[in-house]
Design an enzyme around this catalytic site. Structure first.
Site, PDB file in Angstrom:
ATOM      1  N   HIS A  25       0.846  -1.195   0.000  1.00 58.03           N
ATOM      2  CA  HIS A  25       0.000   0.000   0.000  1.00 58.03           C
ATOM      3  C   HIS A  25       0.879   1.243   0.000  1.00 58.03           C
ATOM      4  O   HIS A  25       2.044   1.180   0.373  1.00 58.03           O
ATOM      5  CB  HIS A  25      -0.804   0.091   1.307  1.00 58.03           C
ATOM      6  CG  HIS A  25      -1.641  -1.084   1.635  1.00 58.03           C
ATOM      7  ND1 HIS A  25      -3.009  -1.075   1.519  1.00 58.03           N
ATOM      8  CD2 HIS A  25      -1.325  -2.309   2.139  1.00 58.03           C
ATOM      9  CE1 HIS A  25      -3.512  -2.229   1.923  1.00 58.03           C
ATOM     10  NE2 HIS A  25      -2.520  -3.000   2.291  1.00 58.03           N
ATOM     11  N   THR A  27       0.583   5.088   2.050  1.00 59.27           N
ATOM     12  CA  THR A  27      -0.188   5.596   3.188  1.00 59.27           C
ATOM     13  C   THR A  27      -1.234   6.622   2.761  1.00 59.27           C
ATOM     14  O   THR A  27      -2.299   6.713   3.389  1.00 59.27           O
ATOM     15  CB  THR A  27       0.751   6.230   4.234  1.00 59.27           C
ATOM     16  OG1 THR A  27       1.636   7.140   3.556  1.00 59.27           O
ATOM     17  CG2 THR A  27       1.558   5.169   4.953  1.00 59.27           C
ATOM     18  N   GLU A  90       2.502  -0.829   4.577  1.00 65.73           N
ATOM     19  CA  GLU A  90       2.187   0.540   4.160  1.00 65.73           C
ATOM     20  C   GLU A  90       3.500   1.271   3.853  1.00 65.73           C
ATOM     21  O   GLU A  90       4.408   1.334   4.692  1.00 65.73           O
ATOM     22  CB  GLU A  90       1.454   1.289   5.275  1.00 65.73           C
ATOM     23  CG  GLU A  90       0.018   0.832   5.489  1.00 65.73           C
ATOM     24  CD  GLU A  90      -0.977   1.473   4.515  1.00 65.73           C
ATOM     25  OE1 GLU A  90      -0.550   2.288   3.665  1.00 65.73           O
ATOM     26  OE2 GLU A  90      -2.173   1.142   4.618  1.00 65.73           O
ATOM     27  N   HIS A 132      -2.581  -3.035  -3.309  1.00 69.39           N
ATOM     28  CA  HIS A 132      -3.942  -2.872  -2.803  1.00 69.39           C
ATOM     29  C   HIS A 132      -4.930  -2.659  -3.952  1.00 69.39           C
ATOM     30  O   HIS A 132      -6.032  -3.203  -3.945  1.00 69.39           O
ATOM     31  CB  HIS A 132      -3.977  -1.690  -1.819  1.00 69.39           C
ATOM     32  CG  HIS A 132      -5.184  -1.660  -0.951  1.00 69.39           C
ATOM     33  ND1 HIS A 132      -5.471  -0.614  -0.113  1.00 69.39           N
ATOM     34  CD2 HIS A 132      -6.197  -2.551  -0.785  1.00 69.39           C
ATOM     35  CE1 HIS A 132      -6.609  -0.879   0.536  1.00 69.39           C
ATOM     36  NE2 HIS A 132      -7.066  -2.039   0.146  1.00 69.39           N
ATOM     37  N   ASP A 142      -3.660   2.421  -4.695  1.00 67.43           N
ATOM     38  CA  ASP A 142      -2.294   2.284  -4.171  1.00 67.43           C
ATOM     39  C   ASP A 142      -1.690   0.893  -4.398  1.00 67.43           C
ATOM     40  O   ASP A 142      -2.438  -0.066  -4.530  1.00 67.43           O
ATOM     41  CB  ASP A 142      -2.264   2.647  -2.674  1.00 67.43           C
ATOM     42  CG  ASP A 142      -3.173   1.783  -1.812  1.00 67.43           C
ATOM     43  OD1 ASP A 142      -4.329   1.544  -2.207  1.00 67.43           O
ATOM     44  OD2 ASP A 142      -2.721   1.346  -0.739  1.00 67.43           O
TER      45      ASP A 142
END
Ligand SMILES: [Zn+2]
Length: 232
Positions: A25, A27, A90, A132, A142
């Site tokens: 991912h 953030t 992340e 993601h 993302d």
């Protein structure tokens, strides 16, 4: 061995299946600190196992054995709810909303080591290291089209994107064949809703055609990437 800064999040619960997938991912917040605060806030009900900062520092939020809450409603290769089987990382970047920018080398170098360790530890296959947006097309973007997937592929950690210089000689499959290939790679789609999956595919595997739908080059790229997935 990667060193971690422990920053425990309360947002996790018990897994119901074994780990066999890794989801990356960004953030999507103005700073890494703000993202970590949110991922550790019990009211947010979101988390990830790790956060990788711009400068390569890695924060550990949730033990790998526990289910972190990073992917939400999601699907990959026939499976719904990928939080159960995945580790979530992340990567700090403001994202499309706050000023999307290239990922610094310090950050990617640290990430590569972490991904390598995780994939070895859990024997995660490279067809199962994805973004993601891949597991939630249409809902998430993302880590996005600037993420250097090729660098993971160079280390054998994920499937390589299509090489724009090499696809011109590939066949151009028809619409139905494209949908079949997208499904076989792992995307969720029914026959009338391929737009989001196509966009997610382009972000990850063929950014030069981002937003151009199933054009000729995207179809040729799909042939190449599909072949890598079926024979990794
Ligand atoms: Zn995400």
């Amino acid at each position: 061995m990667t060193e971690f800064i422990d920053q425990p999040s309360p947002n996790h619960d018990e897994r119901r299946s074994a780990i066999d997938m890794l989801v990356l991912h960004y953030t999507g917040m103005q700073t890494g600190a703000a993202a970590i605060a949110r991922l550790c806030d019990p009211a947010s009900k979101v988390s990830a196992h790790y956060v990788v900062e711009d400068d390569g520092r890695i924060f550990r939020l949730v033990p790998e054995q526990r289910r972190a809450w990073h992917a939400g409603v999601s699907h990959w290769q026939g499976q719904n709810g990928v939080n159960d089987v995945s580790i979530g990382i992340e990567i700090v970047n403001p994202g499309h909303e706050w000023g999307y920018r290239p990922f610094p080398d310090l950050q990617i170098n640290a990430l590569l080591l972490l991904v390598q360790e995780i994939c070895r530890r859990w024997n995660i296959q490279k067809t199962r290291v994805i973004g993601h947006a891949d597991v939630a097309p249409g809902r998430k973007d993302d880590p996005g089209e600037l993420f250097p997937w090729q660098r993971l592929a160079d280390k054998g950690l994920s499937i390589a994107p299509a090489d724009p210089r090499k696809i011109a000689s590939n066949p151009v499959p028809d619409h139905q064949a494209c949908l079949r290939m997208l499904r076989e790679i792992g995307y969720a789609l029914d026959s009338n809703q391929h737009t989001a999956a196509t966009l997610a595919f382009q972000r990850h595997f063929f950014p030069p055609a981002l937003g151009r739908g199933l054009d000729r080059a995207t179809r040729q790229a799909l042939v190449e990437v599909h072949a890598r997935f079926t024979n990794p």
